[in-house]
Design a protein around this motif. Structure first.
Motif, PDB file in Angstrom:
ATOM      1  N   LEU A 149      64.535 -24.750  35.345  1.00  0.00           N
ATOM      2  CA  LEU A 149      64.116 -25.123  33.994  1.00  0.00           C
ATOM      3  C   LEU A 149      65.160 -24.688  32.966  1.00  0.00           C
ATOM      4  O   LEU A 149      65.510 -25.434  32.040  1.00  0.00           O
ATOM      5  N   ALA A 150      65.690 -23.507  33.175  1.00  0.00           N
ATOM      6  CA  ALA A 150      66.706 -22.994  32.255  1.00  0.00           C
ATOM      7  C   ALA A 150      67.968 -23.848  32.320  1.00  0.00           C
ATOM      8  O   ALA A 150      68.599 -24.136  31.299  1.00  0.00           O
ATOM      9  N   LEU A 151      68.319 -24.275  33.515  1.00  0.00           N
ATOM     10  CA  LEU A 151      69.502 -25.133  33.660  1.00  0.00           C
ATOM     11  C   LEU A 151      69.306 -26.432  32.892  1.00  0.00           C
ATOM     12  O   LEU A 151      70.198 -26.921  32.207  1.00  0.00           O
ATOM     13  N   MET A 152      68.105 -26.982  33.015  1.00  0.00           N
ATOM     14  CA  MET A 152      67.821 -28.219  32.292  1.00  0.00           C
ATOM     15  C   MET A 152      67.902 -28.002  30.794  1.00  0.00           C
ATOM     16  O   MET A 152      68.450 -28.834  30.058  1.00  0.00           O
ATOM     17  N   ALA A 153      67.344 -26.902  30.353  1.00  0.00           N
ATOM     18  CA  ALA A 153      67.371 -26.620  28.918  1.00  0.00           C
ATOM     19  C   ALA A 153      68.808 -26.488  28.426  1.00  0.00           C
ATOM     20  O   ALA A 153      69.171 -27.009  27.367  1.00  0.00           O
ATOM     21  N   ALA A 154      69.647 -25.829  29.233  1.00  0.00           N
ATOM     22  CA  ALA A 154      71.045 -25.659  28.845  1.00  0.00           C
ATOM     23  C   ALA A 154      71.741 -27.008  28.767  1.00  0.00           C
ATOM     24  O   ALA A 154      72.484 -27.299  27.825  1.00  0.00           O
ATOM     25  N   GLU A 155      71.450 -27.822  29.769  1.00  0.00           N
ATOM     26  CA  GLU A 155      72.022 -29.169  29.797  1.00  0.00           C
ATOM     27  C   GLU A 155      71.625 -29.928  28.533  1.00  0.00           C
ATOM     28  O   GLU A 155      72.453 -30.519  27.840  1.00  0.00           O
ATOM     29  N   GLY A 156      70.338 -29.873  28.239  1.00  0.00           N
ATOM     30  CA  GLY A 156      69.795 -30.599  27.095  1.00  0.00           C
ATOM     31  C   GLY A 156      70.432 -30.169  25.782  1.00  0.00           C
ATOM     32  O   GLY A 156      70.870 -31.008  24.990  1.00  0.00           O
ATOM     33  N   ILE A 157      70.520 -28.880  25.600  1.00  0.00           N
ATOM     34  CA  ILE A 157      71.037 -28.401  24.318  1.00  0.00           C
ATOM     35  C   ILE A 157      72.525 -28.717  24.213  1.00  0.00           C
ATOM     36  O   ILE A 157      73.047 -29.008  23.136  1.00  0.00           O
ATOM     37  N   GLY A 158      73.187 -28.756  25.355  1.00  0.00           N
ATOM     38  CA  GLY A 158      74.599 -29.139  25.362  1.00  0.00           C
ATOM     39  C   GLY A 158      74.768 -30.557  24.843  1.00  0.00           C
ATOM     40  O   GLY A 158      75.667 -30.843  24.048  1.00  0.00           O
TER      41      GLY A 158
ATOM     42  N   GLU B  18      67.065 -15.115  30.315  1.00  0.00           N
ATOM     43  CA  GLU B  18      68.244 -14.551  30.966  1.00  0.00           C
ATOM     44  C   GLU B  18      69.046 -15.655  31.664  1.00  0.00           C
ATOM     45  O   GLU B  18      70.268 -15.744  31.524  1.00  0.00           O
ATOM     46  N   ALA B  19      68.325 -16.511  32.394  1.00  0.00           N
ATOM     47  CA  ALA B  19      68.995 -17.586  33.124  1.00  0.00           C
ATOM     48  C   ALA B  19      69.628 -18.575  32.152  1.00  0.00           C
ATOM     49  O   ALA B  19      70.736 -19.070  32.376  1.00  0.00           O
ATOM     50  N   LEU B  20      68.930 -18.845  31.069  1.00  0.00           N
ATOM     51  CA  LEU B  20      69.446 -19.779  30.063  1.00  0.00           C
ATOM     52  C   LEU B  20      70.745 -19.244  29.474  1.00  0.00           C
ATOM     53  O   LEU B  20      71.744 -19.960  29.360  1.00  0.00           O
TER      54      LEU B  20
END
Lengths: 471, 297
Positions: A121-130, A200-202
Motif C-alpha cells: 500500500l505504501a509503495l502504491m501511495a509513493a507511486e501515486g504521489i510521484g 515508515e515504508a512510505l
C-alpha cells in the motif's frame, strides 16, 4: 536471473547496507530456498531472516532491504536495471488510486495485520504521489525539485486524507467492528502500529525514489535505511533506541573495569618466591631446580569517573551515567563525580538506588552548580583536584566524560596536569564529532597533552572500541 | 521465484501439529522449525524471559514424538557436567573387588575405562542415542565463553572423542534448540552455525489464542480482558514486564477464584501474580484506575 543468482544479489544488497553475512550463511540461505515453499512471501521472509540475520537488532535493517527488494515489483526492477528513469507509464493503473480506494484497502490491511499488505500500500501511495507531483526531486514545480522526503510524505498523507482514514478506523476499533472479536484497546493498538509501519515504508520508498531520480545511487543504500543501534549518535537517540543500547552496557562495564585493572606487564607470574624455592629445593638435595614465583594479584581497579552533566551533553551524560551505574554494580572501588561548574561526589546514589532513580537523584540532588549553570570544566577539575588529590594514587585511573566546552572560561590546565602526575592513566571521552573539536568554545586540545588518551565517543561502536581496544 | 517442491505446504502442517502439542506457532517459528529439521541445523532462540523459548523445544518433542534431552546451562558448567564423566566410585569398587583376581595392568585398564563406567551427560546422551532426539540447551547465555566454544565444536560435527574409548559419532543428528535471554551477547561463531529465531511477546490475537489453548474452559470475555490488561501493563515502563506464562497463571487463578468480572479490586488483589518487582507493583497500583478505564472499556 535464477533463484540462486537473485539470492546472491540480495545478500550483496544486505552486505552493502552494513550487515555482515558470511559465506556459510548465504549457503544456508540457498539450501533453505531449496526446501521451503515460496508461495507465500511470509515464508520467504522468515526463511531468509532465520538463515542470514542473527541479531534481533539487525532485523529492522533487514526488513527494510527485504521490503525494497522483494515487495516492489521485482520483474520491473530487473528490466529497469540500467536506466535511471522511473517507468511511470507502465504503472499507470496506480494513478486511479484515490483516497476512497485507499481507505478501503487500508482497512483491509489493518484488519488482516499483514506487514506485506501495508508495504504494498505504501509503495502504491509513493507511486501515486510521484505522479501527482510530476516526479521526485525534479518535477515541474520548483518546490518539488528541491524537496526532501518529508515534503512528499506530507503531501501523500494529505492527498490520501490519512487523518480521516485513521479517525474512522479508530472509531471502528473503539466500537469493536474493525476486527470482530478483538477488544477495543487491542484493536486501537493495531491501528496505531499499522499506521506507523505504513508511514515508515512510505518514507523509505520516497527516499529511494528521490535518490534514484537524482542519480545518486551510491548513496542510496546508506541514506534510506534505519541505523543500526551501535551506530546511532548518543545525542540523537530516541528513547526506544536508548533502551536498546542500555542492554549492552553491563558487558562493556565489566570489560572496562577488567582492562583498567590489568597490570602494565603482561607476564603471568610475579617476583621469585624465595622461601618457596628453597623449600622445593629440598627434594633435589638443596639444588633450586624449580624456581617458584609469587602469584601476581591483579590490582583492584580504582576508578574515578568525572561526568559532565551540563545541558550541552545531556543525552550523552544520561547514557554515560548508565554506564557508570553498571560499573558500580561490578566493582566497589569505583567512585563517580558529576560536574557542571563545580564537582560533587555521586557514588552513594549509584550504590543505593536502582539505575533510573540514581540518575534522577544525580540530576536533582548533586551540588554541581555555583554560578549560572554554564559548564566550567576547568573549575570543576581544579575543585576535584583540591578536594580529592590525597585519595588519588598511582593505582587509580581517571575517566573524564565531557565535551570540554568551557564557555570561554579559564581552562586551568594545571589542575589536569597535576592530576595526571598522580594517577596511572587519565582517559577523556568526548561525545562530539572530531571535526567539531576546537571550534567555538571547545578546548579539548589544551587538555589532550595531559591525558593518556582522548577519544571521540559518539556512539556505542566507538564506546566499545575504546573499551575493547583503545587506551 | 518459484521452485517445484512436491507435496502440500509443510508450514501449516507444522503449525497444526504444534498446536496439537499445545504450542501456537506464528509463521516465523514454524518456518524455523521446518528449516531446522530439513537442514539439520540448531535453532538459536532469543527473546525476553517467559515467551516460550523453552516450551518450544518441549512442544516440538511432543509433536515429533522424540525424546527430549535437556542441558541447563549455568555459570561454571563444564565438560564433565555436560558431556561425560567417569564413574570414579564405581571404578574404585571394581578395583577392590578385583584385588583377588590378579589382573595385568592392561586388563584392568580395559575393564575400568569401558562404557560400564561411563556416566553420559546430556550432550553425550543426545549424540549416542539410537533414534532422533530433541536436545534443548537452555539459557546458553548463562554459561561461560569457554563452554560456548566447546559447544560450538560439538554442534558442528556432532562427534566427540573420549580418549579412552575413541571417537563417538552421532547416529542421528539431534534436533537442537538453544535458548538465550540475552544476558550477554553470544559469539558470532555460534550465531553463524545456528538458525536464528527471535521470539517476542506475541501480538494480542496470538496471545488470546494461547490463553484459550492453555487455559481450558476459560470464558471468552475473561480471556480477552486478561490479554488486554496484560498488554496494557506491558506498555508501562517496568523493570520486568509480565510474560506469557504469567498471563496464563493469572488467567488460571482468576478462574480458580471463581470470579468472572475483572475490576479494580480484583486486579489489586491478584496483581502480584503478574508483576513481581516491588517497585513495579507500586507503579501499577498507582495507575490502576487508568488501567481499568483504558484496558477494559
Amino acid at each position: 536471473m535464477s533463484v540462486d543468482e537473485q539470492l546472491l544479489d540480495f545478500v550483496g544488497r544486505l552486505r552493502a547496507s552494513g550487515l555482515q553475512i558470511s559465506l556459510a550463511e548465504s549457503k544456508d540461505a540457498l539450501e533453505a530456498l531449496q526446501v521451503v515453499p515460496l508461495e507465500s512471501a511470509g515464508t520467504l521472509r522468515a526463511a531468509l531472516k532465520a538463515t542470514l540475520v542473527k541479531k534481533e537488532s539487525d532485523f529492522r535493517l533487514f526488513e527494510a532491504v527485504f521490503d525494497e527488494y522483494f515487495t516492489g515489483s521485482l520483474a520491473m526492477r530487473m528490466t529497469r536495471d540500467d536506466t535511471d528513469e522511473e517507468p511511470f507509464a507502465e504503472e499507470a493503473d496506480y494513478a486511479m488510486l484515490g483516497p476512497a480506494d485507499f481507505a478501503v484497502m487500508m482497512r483491509e490491511a489493518v484488519a488482516s495485520g499483514t506487514h506485506d499488505d501495508l508495504v504494498a500500500l505504501a509503495l502504491m501511495a509513493a507511486e501515486g504521489i510521484g505522479m501527482m507531483e510530476g516526479g521526485f526531486g525534479r518535477g515541474s514545480k520548483a518546490v518539488a525539485a528541491m524537496a526532501g522526503s518529508g515534503y512528499y510524505v506530507f503531501r501523500a498523507m494529505e492527498w490520501l486524507d490519512i487523518r480521516d482514514t485513521v479517525n474512522r478506523l479508530e472509531e471502528l476499533a473503539r466500537e469493536g467492528y474493525l476486527i470482530p472479536g478483538m477488544p477495543p484497546v487491542l484493536a486501537l493498538d493495531r491501528v496505531r502500529e499499522s499506521l506507523e509501519r505504513f508511514r515508515e515504508a512510505l518514507e523509505r520508498e520516497i527516499r529511494r525514489r528521490i535518490a534514484v531520480a537524482r542519480g545518486d545511487r551510491q548513496d542510496e543504500g546508506k541514506r534510506r535505511l534505519p541505523a543500526r543501534p551501535e551506530e546511532i549518535d548518543f545525542t540523537g537517540a530516541t528513547l526506544g533506541q536508548v533502551q536498546e543500547m542500555r542492554r549492552v552496557l553491563p558487558a562493556l562495564a565489566r570489560r572496562l573495569a577488567a582492562r583498567l585493572a590489568r597490570k602494565h606487564s603482561m607476564g603471568k607470574s610475579g617476583r621469585v618466591d624465595f622461601r618457596s624455592t628453597i623449600r622445593h629445593s629440598l627434594s633435589y638435595g638443596g639444588v633450586p631446580l624449580d624456581v617458584k614465583y609469587r602469584r601476581k594479584v591483579p590490582s583492584k581497579p580504582e576508578l574515578f569517573i568525572l561526568c559532565d552533566i551540563s545541558g550541552s551533553v545531556r543525552t550523552f551524560s544520561t547514557f554515560t551515567l548508565q554506564l557508570v551505574y553498571s560499573l558500580h554494580q561490578q566493582f566497589r572501588s569505583v567512585r563517580s563525580f558529576a560536574f557542571i561548574d563545580r564537582v560533587d561526589e555521586v557514588t552513594d546514589y549509584f550504590n543505593s538506588y536502582d539505575v533510573d532513580e540514581a540518575i534522577e537523584q544525580v540530576y536533582r540532588e548533586a551540588l554541581v552548580v555555583d554560578g549560572d549553570g554554564h559548564s566550567d570544566v576547568g573549575r570543576a577539575l581544579e575543585l576535584f583536584y583540591q578536594e580529592f588529590h590525597d585519595e588519588l594514587s598511582p593505582k587509580s585511573s581517571v575517566l573524564i566524560l565531557s565535551d570540554a566546552r568551557n564557555n570561554s572560561m579559564d581552562p586551568r590546565t594545571w589542575a589536569l596536569e597535576s592530576l595526571h602526575e598522580r594517577v596511572k592513566r587519565v582517559y577523556w571521552l568526548n561525545p562530539e564529532p572530531r571535526d567539531r573539536w576546537e571550534t567555538g568554545d571547545s578546548i579539548i586540545d589544551e587538555y589532550t597533552d595531559h591525558c593518556h588518551s582522548v577519544h571521540e565517543c559518539r556512539n556505542l561502536k566507538q564506546l566499545s572500541d575504546f573499551v575493547y581496544r583503545g587506551s | 521465484m518459484g521452485n517445484s517442491r512436491p507435496g502440500p505446504d509443510p508450514i501449516p502442517e507444522i503449525k497444526e501439529g504444534m498446536k496439537a502439542a499445545d504450542y501456537l506457532c506464528d509463521d516465523n517459528i514454524a518456518t524455523s522449525l521446518f528449516l531446522a529439521g530439513e537442514l539439520n541445523k540448531p535453532i538459536l532462540a532469543e527473546g525476553p524471559a517467559g515467551v516460550g523459548k523453552t516450551d518450544l523445544a518441549k512442544a516440538y518433542s511432543r509433536y515429533g514424538g522424540l525424546p527430549l534431552i535437556r542441558l541447563q546451562c549455568y555459570e561454571g558448567l563444564d565438560e564433565a557436567k555436560a558431556l561425560y564423566e567417569w564413574n570414579y566410585k564405581k571404578q574404585l569398587l571394581r578395583i577392590q573387588a578385583d584385588r583377588s583376581r590378579d589382573l595385568t595392568w592392561e586388563q584392568l585398564e580395559d575393564d575400568l575405562f569401558s562404557e560400564d563406567f561411563l556416566l553420559p551427560r546430556p550432550l553425550l546422551k543426545a549424540i549416542t542415542s539410537d533414534g532422533r532426539v530433541v536436545l534443548l540447551v537452555d539459557e546458553v547465555d548463562k554459561a561461560d565463553v569457554e563452554f560456548e566454544a566447546f559447544l560450538l565444536e560439538v554442534l558442528s560435527d556432532f562427534q566427540v572423542s573420549i580418549p579412552e574409548l575413541g571417537t563417538v559419532t552421532a547416529r542421528q543428528i539431534p534436533f537442537v534448540v538453544l535458548t538465550s535471554n540475552r544476558t550477554r551477547d553470544l559469539s558470532e561463531a555460534l550465531r553463524r552455525r545456528c538458525l536464528y529465531l527471535f521470539i517476542d511477546f506475541p501480538d494480542p490475537e496470538r496471545e488470546l489464542e494461547i490463553v484459550r489453548l492453555r487455559v481450558p474452559g476459560v470464558a471468552e470475555g475473561l480471556a480477552r480482558r486478561v490479554v488486554a490488561v496484560v498488554r496494557y501493563i506491558r506498555q508501562m515502563d517496568l523493570k520486568k514486564v509480565p510474560s506469557i506464562s504469567e498471563t496464563l497463571d493469572w488467567a488460571r487463578s482468576i478462574m480458580v477464584l471463581g470470579r468472572d468480572v475483572i475490576d479494580e479490586d480484583m486486579i489489586a488483589e491478584t496483581l502480584s501474580l503478574l508483576v513481581k518487582e516491588q517497585k513495579d507493583l507500586e507503579k501499577v497500583q498507582a495507575n490502576i484506575k487508568s488501567l481499568v478505564r483504558q484496558a477494559l472499556t
